[in-house]
Design a protein around this motif. Structure first.
Motif, PDB file in Angstrom:
ATOM      1  N   ALA A 327       0.804  -1.134  -0.087  1.00 57.03           N
ATOM      2  CA  ALA A 327       0.080  -0.263  -0.189  1.00 57.03           C
ATOM      3  C   ALA A 327       0.896   1.154  -0.158  1.00 57.03           C
ATOM      4  O   ALA A 327       1.921   1.255   0.766  1.00 57.03           O
ATOM      5  N   PHE A 328       0.415   2.382  -0.946  1.00 54.01           N
ATOM      6  CA  PHE A 328       1.158   3.579  -0.656  1.00 54.01           C
ATOM      7  C   PHE A 328       0.237   4.787  -0.510  1.00 54.01           C
ATOM      8  O   PHE A 328      -0.600   4.901  -0.792  1.00 54.01           O
ATOM      9  N   LEU A 329       0.938   5.579   0.596  1.00 55.17           N
ATOM     10  CA  LEU A 329       0.089   6.818   1.002  1.00 55.17           C
ATOM     11  C   LEU A 329       1.135   7.832   0.679  1.00 55.17           C
ATOM     12  O   LEU A 329       2.472   8.031   0.924  1.00 55.17           O
ATOM     13  N   ILE A 330       0.273   9.053   0.004  1.00 51.58           N
ATOM     14  CA  ILE A 330       1.065  10.351   0.033  1.00 51.58           C
ATOM     15  C   ILE A 330       0.445  11.153   0.913  1.00 51.58           C
ATOM     16  O   ILE A 330      -0.932  11.189   1.060  1.00 51.58           O
ATOM     17  N   ILE A 331       1.283  11.810   1.669  1.00 54.52           N
ATOM     18  CA  ILE A 331       0.610  12.747   2.830  1.00 54.52           C
ATOM     19  C   ILE A 331       1.263  14.113   2.721  1.00 54.52           C
ATOM     20  O   ILE A 331       2.367  14.448   2.455  1.00 54.52           O
ATOM     21  N   ASP A 332       0.326  14.860   2.882  1.00 56.39           N
ATOM     22  CA  ASP A 332       0.592  16.540   2.894  1.00 56.39           C
ATOM     23  C   ASP A 332       0.028  16.862   4.365  1.00 56.39           C
ATOM     24  O   ASP A 332      -0.988  16.737   5.159  1.00 56.39           O
ATOM     25  N   VAL A 333       1.049  17.821   4.913  1.00 60.92           N
ATOM     26  CA  VAL A 333       0.669  18.775   5.932  1.00 60.92           C
ATOM     27  C   VAL A 333      -0.235  19.805   5.576  1.00 60.92           C
ATOM     28  O   VAL A 333       0.009  20.729   4.741  1.00 60.92           O
ATOM     29  N   ASP A 334      -1.275  19.876   5.958  1.00 60.61           N
ATOM     30  CA  ASP A 334      -2.399  20.940   5.694  1.00 60.61           C
ATOM     31  C   ASP A 334      -1.966  22.093   6.012  1.00 60.61           C
ATOM     32  O   ASP A 334      -1.743  22.524   7.289  1.00 60.61           O
ATOM     33  N   LYS A 335      -2.032  23.181   5.220  1.00 60.30           N
ATOM     34  CA  LYS A 335      -1.637  24.616   5.550  1.00 60.30           C
ATOM     35  C   LYS A 335      -0.539  24.633   6.286  1.00 60.30           C
ATOM     36  O   LYS A 335      -0.709  25.595   7.093  1.00 60.30           O
ATOM     37  N   PHE A 336       0.524  24.259   5.631  1.00 56.55           N
ATOM     38  CA  PHE A 336       1.829  24.370   6.295  1.00 56.55           C
ATOM     39  C   PHE A 336       2.376  25.487   6.180  1.00 56.55           C
ATOM     40  O   PHE A 336       3.235  26.062   7.019  1.00 56.55           O
ATOM     41  N   LYS A 337       2.057  26.218   5.094  1.00 54.11           N
ATOM     42  CA  LYS A 337       2.582  27.488   4.742  1.00 54.11           C
ATOM     43  C   LYS A 337       2.189  28.611   6.019  1.00 54.11           C
ATOM     44  O   LYS A 337       2.951  29.344   6.172  1.00 54.11           O
ATOM     45  N   LEU A 338       1.088  28.482   6.527  1.00 57.99           N
ATOM     46  CA  LEU A 338       0.642  29.268   7.453  1.00 57.99           C
ATOM     47  C   LEU A 338       1.116  28.965   8.766  1.00 57.99           C
ATOM     48  O   LEU A 338       1.618  30.091   9.751  1.00 57.99           O
ATOM     49  N   ILE A 339       1.696  27.840   9.026  1.00 59.53           N
ATOM     50  CA  ILE A 339       2.541  27.561  10.129  1.00 59.53           C
ATOM     51  C   ILE A 339       3.817  28.440  10.036  1.00 59.53           C
ATOM     52  O   ILE A 339       4.368  29.152  11.073  1.00 59.53           O
ATOM     53  N   ASN A 340       4.527  28.429   8.869  1.00 57.35           N
ATOM     54  CA  ASN A 340       5.987  29.121   8.825  1.00 57.35           C
ATOM     55  C   ASN A 340       5.610  30.640   8.729  1.00 57.35           C
ATOM     56  O   ASN A 340       6.502  31.269   9.259  1.00 57.35           O
ATOM     57  N   ASP A 341       4.685  31.002   8.115  1.00 56.23           N
ATOM     58  CA  ASP A 341       4.234  32.363   8.098  1.00 56.23           C
ATOM     59  C   ASP A 341       3.890  32.924   9.402  1.00 56.23           C
ATOM     60  O   ASP A 341       4.507  33.958   9.822  1.00 56.23           O
ATOM     61  N   GLY A 342       3.303  32.283  10.093  1.00 56.32           N
ATOM     62  CA  GLY A 342       2.860  32.787  11.514  1.00 56.32           C
ATOM     63  C   GLY A 342       3.665  32.367  12.825  1.00 56.32           C
ATOM     64  O   GLY A 342       3.714  33.039  13.608  1.00 56.32           O
TER      65      GLY A 342
END
Length: 455
Positions: A327-342
């Motif tokens: 099984a293969f999973l692709i995973i994105d961290v949701d709205k990660f840019k907001l964490i970097n910016d904030g």
């Protein structure tokens, strides 16, 4: 009488005379060979000593960096949560654990240049100066909370507050304290500390490379001298002694085969040859260890410690040849840019490290976790069939639950996951199918998991 006649009929140089000459020549050759092997051993020790100093130096630099980052983390947590336990942890590091001071003392015992040590001392001095600002921020928070100052260390109690800051309101004091440890000036000072550490580490790398190159060159020259002496000894003794043929010619043939096959040398033959084999094998093993270390670094992400994009692609190719269910999973961290910016990239890095650790701990040791992009991860699960879909989705749900309710002071995050199954290895369409499922997860509001169902 017949024996005497027989001896008298022999013409030429007596064997005893030749033997005595050969023994004398052999003695001289053996002395020179021993000196060469001792020199090789000395050069090898120099090379390993330089590597050991570098490894110890890198370890202690990490301790200084970790200690400084830990202090920053605790004071920031205190200004955000206003929980005094972070003040206690802060001063426990300063007065009890003392990672920075211990690391500096240990490095003073290493063979480092004074110029390199100056940069390290500068980093420590700057870190200590930064502590003054951190303690000032603690004092502002304690005043805003009207805390019992007797519960705080002397350095906090004795910290003088500026007159204009005493006039601030409760909220203004808290805001200023947070600004002190989160503003750009604070980050710039942290960067200066890291710059000094990197200059020091680069200086030490240059010194180590220079020492190793010098040692390797001298070792090569020594080994060339060894080979010449051994060759002369072989040619001289082959004419007289059958045992020397066994002790020299046979080991030489074996060594040549080992070197051509890129194998360790067999430890056989005379003492000198055994010593040569041990010296070569030590260098061989050192090179193998260095190659293994470089291969590990090439395939692992330096921030999170898990497999990087290059390692993932190699793994993908290997699994393409193995016809096993995966099984293969692709995973994105949701709205990660907001964490970097904030919160800043430092907090963003901590979030990525946390996500990687949770993913790695949530799946089996036979599965593979990788960071394939900035905030994009992947997991390959081996020996898994499509009937395990609900189990995997439950794992993702548990992971999101943990990330959405952090207990470590980091911001909340969630993961969007797309998955796909393959009954026979990492097929060409598996990545595309998982990516399609990920797109569906994002369309449905993120923070979840979807699996590819086909057309």
């Amino acid at each position: 009488m017949e024996e005497n006649i027989s001896k008298n009929n022999v013409r030429g140089i007596k064997i005893r005379t030749i033997n005595l000459c050969m023994i004398l020549i052999s003695f001289i050759l053996y002395i020179l060979l021993i000196l060469a092997t001792v020199s090789a051993s000395y050069r090898y020790k120099q090379m390993t000593s330089a590597m050991e100093d570098y490894i110890a130096c890198e370890k202690n630099v990490d301790m200084i960096e970790e200690g400084s980052d830990y202090l920053t983390e605790q004071v920031r947590l205190y200004t955000v949560t206003m929980d005094k336990k972070y003040v206690d942890e802060y001063f426990k590091e300063v007065y009890t654990v003392k990672r920075r001071d211990s690391a500096l003392e240990e490095m003073k015992a290493l063979h480092l240049g004074e110029k390199g040590t100056e940069y390290l001392q500068s980093a420590l001095d700057n870190s200590n100066e930064l502590m003054e600002e951190e303690i000032y921020a603690m004092k502002l928070i304690s005043l805003a909370q009207e805390s019992d100052m007797s519960l705080f260390p002397d350095v906090v109690r004795n910290m003088e507050i500026k007159e204009e800051d005493r006039k601030l309101s409760y909220d203004e004091m808290i805001e200023k304290a947070r600004d002190i440890v989160f503003n750009q000036d604070y980050q710039n000072k942290k960067s200066m500390i890291m710059d000094d550490i990197m200059v020091f580490l680069n200086k030490n790398i240059d010194d180590t490379i220079e020492k190793q190159e010098d040692s390797v060159q001298n070792l090569k020259q020594t080994m060339i001298r060894q080979q010449i002496l051994i060759s002369i000894l072989f040619v001289e003794n082959i004419l007289m002694f059958f045992l020397i043929t066994i002790l020299i010619i046979k080991p030489l043939k074996i060594y040549i085969e080992n070197i051509e096959d890129k194998e360790r040398l067999d430890i056989s033959g005379s003492y000198e040859f055994k010593y040569l084999a041990l010296t070569y094998n030590n260098i061989y093993e050192l090179n193998a260890a260095n190659e293994a270390m470089l291969n590990y670094r090439a395939e692992h992400d330096p921030l999170t410690g898990i497999i990087n994009r290059g390692g993932f692609e190699n793994l993908r190719q290997r699994l393409n040849l193995k016809k096993i269910p995966i099984a293969f999973l692709i995973i994105d961290v949701d709205k990660f840019k907001l964490i970097n910016d904030g919160y800043g990239h430092e907090v963003g890095d901590l979030v990525l490290k946390k996500v990687a650790k949770i993913l790695e701990n949530s799946f089996r040791t036979s599965d593979y976790t990788a960071r394939i992009g900035g905030d994009e991860f992947a997991v390959i699960l081996t020996e898994v069939f499509s009937n395990m879909e609900r189990v995997i989705m439950k794992k993702i749900s548990d992971i999101n639950e943990e990330l959405l309710h952090p207990a470590d002071g980091l911001p909340k995050v969630s993961l969007s996951v797309g998955g796909a199954f393959s009954p026979s290895g990492f097929s060409d369409d598996l990545y595309k199918n998982a990516d399609s499922a990920l797109y569906r997860t994002k369309e449905n509001g993120r923070c979840g998991c979807s699996f590819y169902k086909g057309d």
